[in-house]
Design a protein around this motif. Structure first.
Motif, PDB file in Angstrom:
ATOM      1  N   UNK A 115     -20.411  45.008   5.312  1.00  0.00           N
ATOM      2  CA  UNK A 115     -19.064  44.920   4.754  1.00  0.00           C
ATOM      3  C   UNK A 115     -19.055  45.312   3.279  1.00  0.00           C
ATOM      4  N   UNK A 116     -20.090  44.908   2.547  1.00  0.00           N
ATOM      5  CA  UNK A 116     -20.177  45.291   1.138  1.00  0.00           C
ATOM      6  C   UNK A 116     -20.294  46.811   0.987  1.00  0.00           C
ATOM      7  N   UNK A 117     -21.100  47.422   1.853  1.00  0.00           N
ATOM      8  CA  UNK A 117     -21.252  48.879   1.788  1.00  0.00           C
ATOM      9  C   UNK A 117     -19.947  49.585   2.135  1.00  0.00           C
ATOM     10  N   UNK A 118     -19.211  49.036   3.093  1.00  0.00           N
ATOM     11  CA  UNK A 118     -17.917  49.630   3.440  1.00  0.00           C
ATOM     12  C   UNK A 118     -16.955  49.562   2.263  1.00  0.00           C
ATOM     13  N   UNK A 119     -16.912  48.420   1.596  1.00  0.00           N
ATOM     14  CA  UNK A 119     -16.040  48.299   0.422  1.00  0.00           C
ATOM     15  C   UNK A 119     -16.470  49.265  -0.678  1.00  0.00           C
ATOM     16  N   UNK A 120     -17.803  49.440  -0.812  1.00  0.00           N
ATOM     17  CA  UNK A 120     -18.318  50.343  -1.837  1.00  0.00           C
ATOM     18  C   UNK A 120     -17.899  51.786  -1.562  1.00  0.00           C
ATOM     19  N   UNK A 121     -17.972  52.194  -0.316  1.00  0.00           N
ATOM     20  CA  UNK A 121     -17.586  53.556   0.044  1.00  0.00           C
ATOM     21  C   UNK A 121     -16.078  53.744  -0.125  1.00  0.00           C
ATOM     22  N   UNK A 129      -7.522  58.427 -10.174  1.00  0.00           N
ATOM     23  CA  UNK A 129      -6.469  57.930 -11.054  1.00  0.00           C
ATOM     24  C   UNK A 129      -7.125  57.253 -12.242  1.00  0.00           C
ATOM     25  N   UNK A 130      -6.343  57.083 -13.279  1.00  0.00           N
ATOM     26  CA  UNK A 130      -6.911  56.446 -14.476  1.00  0.00           C
ATOM     27  C   UNK A 130      -7.399  55.042 -14.183  1.00  0.00           C
ATOM     28  N   UNK A 131      -6.700  54.341 -13.291  1.00  0.00           N
ATOM     29  CA  UNK A 131      -7.083  52.959 -12.989  1.00  0.00           C
ATOM     30  C   UNK A 131      -8.316  52.866 -12.103  1.00  0.00           C
ATOM     31  N   UNK A 132      -8.640  53.956 -11.409  1.00  0.00           N
ATOM     32  CA  UNK A 132      -9.766  53.921 -10.471  1.00  0.00           C
ATOM     33  C   UNK A 132     -10.997  54.659 -10.987  1.00  0.00           C
ATOM     34  N   UNK A 133     -10.896  55.316 -12.138  1.00  0.00           N
ATOM     35  CA  UNK A 133     -12.048  56.063 -12.659  1.00  0.00           C
ATOM     36  C   UNK A 133     -13.236  55.153 -12.895  1.00  0.00           C
ATOM     37  N   UNK A 134     -12.978  54.043 -13.536  1.00  0.00           N
ATOM     38  CA  UNK A 134     -14.079  53.120 -13.835  1.00  0.00           C
ATOM     39  C   UNK A 134     -14.675  52.532 -12.557  1.00  0.00           C
ATOM     40  N   UNK A 135     -13.793  52.233 -11.577  1.00  0.00           N
ATOM     41  CA  UNK A 135     -14.298  51.670 -10.328  1.00  0.00           C
ATOM     42  C   UNK A 135     -15.176  52.672  -9.595  1.00  0.00           C
ATOM     43  N   UNK A 136     -14.782  53.934  -9.581  1.00  0.00           N
ATOM     44  CA  UNK A 136     -15.581  54.951  -8.905  1.00  0.00           C
ATOM     45  C   UNK A 136     -16.919  55.149  -9.615  1.00  0.00           C
ATOM     46  N   UNK A 137     -16.877  55.124 -10.935  1.00  0.00           N
ATOM     47  CA  UNK A 137     -18.129  55.262 -11.683  1.00  0.00           C
ATOM     48  C   UNK A 137     -19.057  54.085 -11.410  1.00  0.00           C
ATOM     49  N   UNK A 138     -18.492  52.873 -11.374  1.00  0.00           N
ATOM     50  CA  UNK A 138     -19.302  51.696 -11.074  1.00  0.00           C
ATOM     51  C   UNK A 138     -19.833  51.750  -9.636  1.00  0.00           C
ATOM     52  N   UNK A 139     -19.007  52.223  -8.724  1.00  0.00           N
ATOM     53  CA  UNK A 139     -19.449  52.340  -7.331  1.00  0.00           C
ATOM     54  C   UNK A 139     -20.586  53.346  -7.200  1.00  0.00           C
ATOM     55  N   UNK A 140     -20.491  54.463  -7.923  1.00  0.00           N
ATOM     56  CA  UNK A 140     -21.564  55.461  -7.890  1.00  0.00           C
ATOM     57  C   UNK A 140     -22.858  54.878  -8.442  1.00  0.00           C
ATOM     58  N   UNK A 152     -33.145  52.322   4.597  1.00  0.00           N
ATOM     59  CA  UNK A 152     -32.126  52.203   5.636  1.00  0.00           C
ATOM     60  C   UNK A 152     -30.722  52.344   5.063  1.00  0.00           C
ATOM     61  N   UNK A 153     -30.550  51.890   3.828  1.00  0.00           N
ATOM     62  CA  UNK A 153     -29.224  51.954   3.217  1.00  0.00           C
ATOM     63  C   UNK A 153     -28.773  53.394   3.038  1.00  0.00           C
ATOM     64  N   UNK A 154     -29.719  54.307   2.813  1.00  0.00           N
ATOM     65  CA  UNK A 154     -29.358  55.715   2.607  1.00  0.00           C
ATOM     66  C   UNK A 154     -28.657  56.280   3.832  1.00  0.00           C
ATOM     67  N   UNK A 155     -29.232  56.022   4.999  1.00  0.00           N
ATOM     68  CA  UNK A 155     -28.595  56.505   6.211  1.00  0.00           C
ATOM     69  C   UNK A 155     -27.264  55.828   6.479  1.00  0.00           C
ATOM     70  N   UNK A 156     -27.175  54.528   6.204  1.00  0.00           N
ATOM     71  CA  UNK A 156     -25.932  53.793   6.446  1.00  0.00           C
ATOM     72  C   UNK A 156     -24.815  54.297   5.542  1.00  0.00           C
ATOM     73  N   UNK A 157     -25.114  54.483   4.258  1.00  0.00           N
ATOM     74  CA  UNK A 157     -24.098  54.982   3.326  1.00  0.00           C
ATOM     75  C   UNK A 157     -23.633  56.382   3.712  1.00  0.00           C
ATOM     76  N   UNK A 158     -24.559  57.213   4.148  1.00  0.00           N
ATOM     77  CA  UNK A 158     -24.167  58.564   4.564  1.00  0.00           C
ATOM     78  C   UNK A 158     -23.253  58.519   5.786  1.00  0.00           C
ATOM     79  N   UNK A 159     -23.562  57.633   6.751  1.00  0.00           N
ATOM     80  CA  UNK A 159     -22.715  57.529   7.938  1.00  0.00           C
ATOM     81  C   UNK A 159     -21.340  56.962   7.601  1.00  0.00           C
TER      82      UNK A 159
END
Length: 503
Positions: A115-121, A129-140, A152-159
């Motif tokens: 669930x955490x990985x889904x929220x991250x993706x 948007x200006x409000x989401x730039x920081x969130x996307x940078x933090x997510x990256x 294992x996380x690499x394959x899960x994030x890619x899927x």
């Protein structure tokens, strides 16, 4: 007991028989006659009867007692066994309960992590948007760390779809937002480590073009972003299907420029990554043409001698020499042959000797001019030493080069190997046109004379090489430098011919 009863019966019968036979010795009571027994005999009979009966009853009671005791023991054993089995069952039940509890906990953790990985993706996939730039940078940045630590996380994030938004960030992020660019680049790099499917997906969604667009930016590129792009090219070029895609782009120019930078714009790690990426790309023969459009070959040949990069440099040249244009480019570099021949003497680096001998072997096999340059560079002595003291692979390649230098399509190359010009077998024919004319005889004598001179040159070469090798062996063995070879060794060198070479 049976014996006692039988005896008593006999006594009674006999008593009656005697009663009829000897009436005078019997007494009559109430119309019956009985034999008179004395008291002692009667008591003995009574005692025997009572004793036998008591013994039988005692034996019966003993048997019953034994059966009861055996039954009690059996019941006790069954009860003990049942208790043990119950204890084992309870212990097994406890273990199963613990295992089920642990499985439930792990399953719950995995579900929460998913669930955490889904929220991250989802945060990565949000529209810019200006409000989401920081969130996307933090997510990256989070993807970068998670993909670095767990395979294992690499394959899960890619899927879950993390790759497309990360690649899109390279195009959407402003040049001055270095942190976001670096986070997205290294997130892509970590997602591709050890996962070929992710490597192919990263290239398929256009990451190469977007990275080159960043490189070509007129405002310049931060060194940390440049190093991250080099690292990505290194990782992506490891996949064979990506090699032609990356090689046909302008990435080779960027990598060569990074490798050749003399200032502090590129770190030593970036240069090492650039060289390794160029090596990966040179494996695909179609990329050699793009490499030759740069001055990489000149740089690589002149870099031989720097032990930090020499082995990788020789490995790259080994790929380039596989094509005709690559061989020409290497031959065109000034002093390239003497530099490569000198590597054959690097006894402390057998890997470099193996790679240099391979390059020289290919060039000698394909080009007559390169063979002459090798002879002039004094390659024979180095090859003889390498064929005796080198690694197994280096010995085979050195022997092959010696064989190539000796024979060239039926022509005997100079036996002097640098001591004189090449001598070819003359084309003999009758000058007078007669089969047995004097001209034919004269040519035959000249041919024999030339062959003898050739053998003399080969003997001289072998003798000098063996003596040089003896001096080097003596030096390595820490023996006195003024040691003189024995007469036996001299006789061996004098009697040696070209047939003794380890071909």
């Amino acid at each position: 007991m049976a014996n006692y009863h039988r005896n008593n019966v006999e006594n009674v019968v006999l008593g009656r028989h005697h009663h009829h036979s000897h009436r005078s010795k019997s007494a009559s009571v109430a119309g019956h006659t009985f034999r008179l027994w004395n008291a002692a005999s009667f008591r003995r009979i009574i005692f025997d009867a009572v004793s036998c009966g008591a013994s039988s009853r005692y034996a019966a009671r003993s048997n019953i007692s034994d059966e009861k005791q055996h039954l009690q023991q059996k019941q006790q054993h069954h009860k003990t066994t049942s208790m043990k089995n119950n204890a084992k069952s309870e212990k097994l039940s406890d273990l199963l309960s613990i295992a089920e509890a642990e499985t439930d906990v792990e399953t719950k953790k995995k579900e929460e992590k998913l669930e955490d990985l889904k929220r991250l993706v989802k945060e990565l996939q949000q529209h810019e948007e200006d409000s989401t730039k920081n969130k996307k940078s933090e997510a990256a940045a989070k993807v970068r760390l998670l993909a670095k630590e767990e395979l294992e996380v690499r394959g899960t994030l890619a899927m879950l779809g993390a790759i497309p938004p990360l690649v899109a960030m390279l195009d959407e992020t402003e040049q001055n937002d270095v942190n976001s660019l670096v986070s997205s680049l290294y997130a892509l790099l970590n997602l591709g480590i050890g996962n070929d499917a992710n490597k192919a997906a990263i290239v398929k969604v256009g990451s190469v073009e977007k990275m080159l667009k960043l490189i070509e930016s007129p405002d310049g590129l931060d060194s940390s972003v440049s190093e991250a792009i080099v690292a990505n090219f290194l990782g992506l070029s490891a996949l064979d299907s990506n090699k032609p895609i990356i090689g046909s782009s302008a990435s080779i120019y960027f990598l060569v420029r990074t490798l050749q930078s003399l200032d502090d714009e590129s770190s030593p790690q970036a240069k090492q990554d650039a060289l390794r990426a160029l090596y990966n790309l040179s494996i695909f023969p179609g990329n050699v043409a793009f490499i030759l459009e740069t001055d990489l070959v000149v740089f690589l040949v002149n870099s031989i001698g720097d032990m930090e990069v020499t082995e990788r440099t020789l490995a790259t040249l080994s790929n380039i020499v596989s094509t005709r244009e690559g061989r020409k480019a290497i031959s065109a570099v000034p002093d390239s042959i003497p530099i490569l021949v000198d590597v054959l003497n690097w006894t402390d680096s057998p890997e470099c000797q193996e790679k240099a001998s391979y390059i020289l072997m290919v060039m000698a096999h394909k080009s007559y001019g390169d063979k002459q340059a090798m002879i002039e560079a004094g390659i024979a002595s180095s090859l003889l030493e390498l064929s005796l003291l080198g690694s197994t692979l280096a010995q085979k390649r050195a022997s092959r080069i010696l064989e190539i230098l000796r024979v060239d399509k039926g022509k005997q190359v100079s036996g002097s190997y640098g001591l004189g010009a090449a001598v070819s077998a003359p084309i003999c024919g009758s000058l007078s046109g007669k089969p047995d004319g004097g001209g034919g005889r004269e040519c035959f004598e000249e041919d024999e004379e030339m062959m003898s001179e050739e053998k003399k040159a080969v003997k001289q070469l072998v003798q000098q090489s063996l003596q040089n090798n003896m001096r080097k062996i003596v030096k390595r063995a820490n023996l006195p430098h003024d040691i003189v070879p024995s007469d036996h060794f001299k006789s061996l060198t004098l009697s040696s011919t070209s047939k003794s070479l380890p071909f």
